[in-house]
Design a protein around this motif. Structure first.
Motif, mmCIF file in Angstrom:
data_model
loop_
_atom_site.group_PDB
_atom_site.id
_atom_site.type_symbol
_atom_site.label_atom_id
_atom_site.label_comp_id
_atom_site.label_asym_id
_atom_site.label_seq_id
_atom_site.Cartn_x
_atom_site.Cartn_y
_atom_site.Cartn_z
ATOM 1 N N UNK A 44 17.267 16.168 -52.213
ATOM 2 C CA UNK A 44 17.020 17.610 -52.227
ATOM 3 C C UNK A 44 15.611 17.920 -52.735
ATOM 4 N N UNK A 45 15.123 17.143 -53.691
ATOM 5 C CA UNK A 45 13.769 17.358 -54.206
ATOM 6 C C UNK A 45 12.722 17.093 -53.126
ATOM 7 N N UNK A 121 25.671 25.370 -54.337
ATOM 8 C CA UNK A 121 24.310 25.747 -54.716
ATOM 9 C C UNK A 121 23.707 24.828 -55.779
ATOM 10 N N UNK A 122 24.508 23.899 -56.310
ATOM 11 C CA UNK A 122 24.033 23.116 -57.447
ATOM 12 C C UNK A 122 22.767 22.319 -57.128
ATOM 13 N N UNK A 127 16.966 21.163 -57.846
ATOM 14 C CA UNK A 127 15.652 20.740 -57.357
ATOM 15 C C UNK A 127 14.598 21.829 -57.485
ATOM 16 N N UNK A 128 15.044 23.089 -57.645
ATOM 17 C CA UNK A 128 14.096 24.209 -57.630
ATOM 18 C C UNK A 128 13.722 24.701 -59.025
ATOM 19 N N UNK A 140 23.887 28.147 -60.860
ATOM 20 C CA UNK A 140 24.449 27.872 -59.531
ATOM 21 C C UNK A 140 25.610 28.810 -59.233
ATOM 22 N N UNK A 141 26.476 29.012 -60.221
ATOM 23 C CA UNK A 141 27.618 29.918 -60.046
ATOM 24 C C UNK A 141 27.148 31.355 -59.859
#
Length: 206
Positions: A44-45, A121-122, A127-128, A140-141
């Motif tokens: 993801x990064x 969304x985790x 990564x962001x 994320x939640x």
């Protein structure tokens, strides 16, 4: 479509295939259980770098760097995720086998749904953002419950990718993870940007 556009698309496809192969290899390198979470955060990064247009990096060294630096933290989250899955599975089985505890079923369903949408969304959030350990889960939640369109879109893309991979299993080593990471990161960026604009608007008002 001109030749230059074709080359650009082909290059992106090749990079996604390369990232997916690295993801699978690093999962194996970590003996599966210990490799899948740091390999996924690294995937993801790297995908995020591609989406934001970062060019001055080589994929393999960057992937290795993220895999190493996030190995312990990613596996920490992995333990929490796997433990949650196990507890939910055990609790659902227990409630099914004991009629006196059927009243707990709606609560378990709520927890299960909350867990799934948080997990969706985790990895984009991880990564962001640079957050403290448990803030990744909280953020994320929060983004999941405030971004229904993106949430549904990411979920739908996962279903579509799954069915495509069942139809074309030869594509699994090349695109099974990286394509989902690419799509979910793009959709997550929309949610991130919208939330950031709302925060900026509220700051200007106050």
């Amino acid at each position: 479509m001109n030749w230059e556009n074709f080359n650009t698309i082909a290059y992106k496809v090749l990079r996604l295939a390369y990232i997916n192969i690295l993801w699978l290899l690093f999962c194996i390198l970590g003996l599966g259980v210990f490799g899948i979470f740091p390999a996924t955060t690294a995937m993801f990064a790297i995908t995020r770098k591609l989406i934001i247009g970062e060019k001055n990096f080589k994929i393999f060294p960057a992937f290795w760097k993220y895999f190493k630096q996030d190995f312990m933290k990613a596996n920490g989250f992995g333990i929490i995720i796997l433990l949650t899955i196990y507890l939910l599975y055990f609790d659902f089985k227990f409630v099914q086998q004991n009629n006196n505890f059927q009243f707990l079923l709606p609560i378990l369903i709520f927890i299960f749904i909350s867990f799934i949408i948080t997990l969706i969304f985790f990895f984009p959030v991880y990564s962001h953002f640079k957050l403290r350990f448990f803030q990744y889960i909280k953020q994320s939640f929060f983004i999941a419950i405030t971004s229904p369109i993106e949430l549904i879109s990411i979920g739908a893309s996962a279903v579509v990718i799954y069915f495509v991979m069942t139809l074309f299993p030869g594509a699994i080593p090349l695109f099974s993870g990286s394509v989902f990471a690419y799509i979910s990161t793009i959709l997550s960026f929309r949610a991130f940007n919208r939330i950031e604009k709302k925060k900026n608007t509220l700051s200007e008002v106050h």
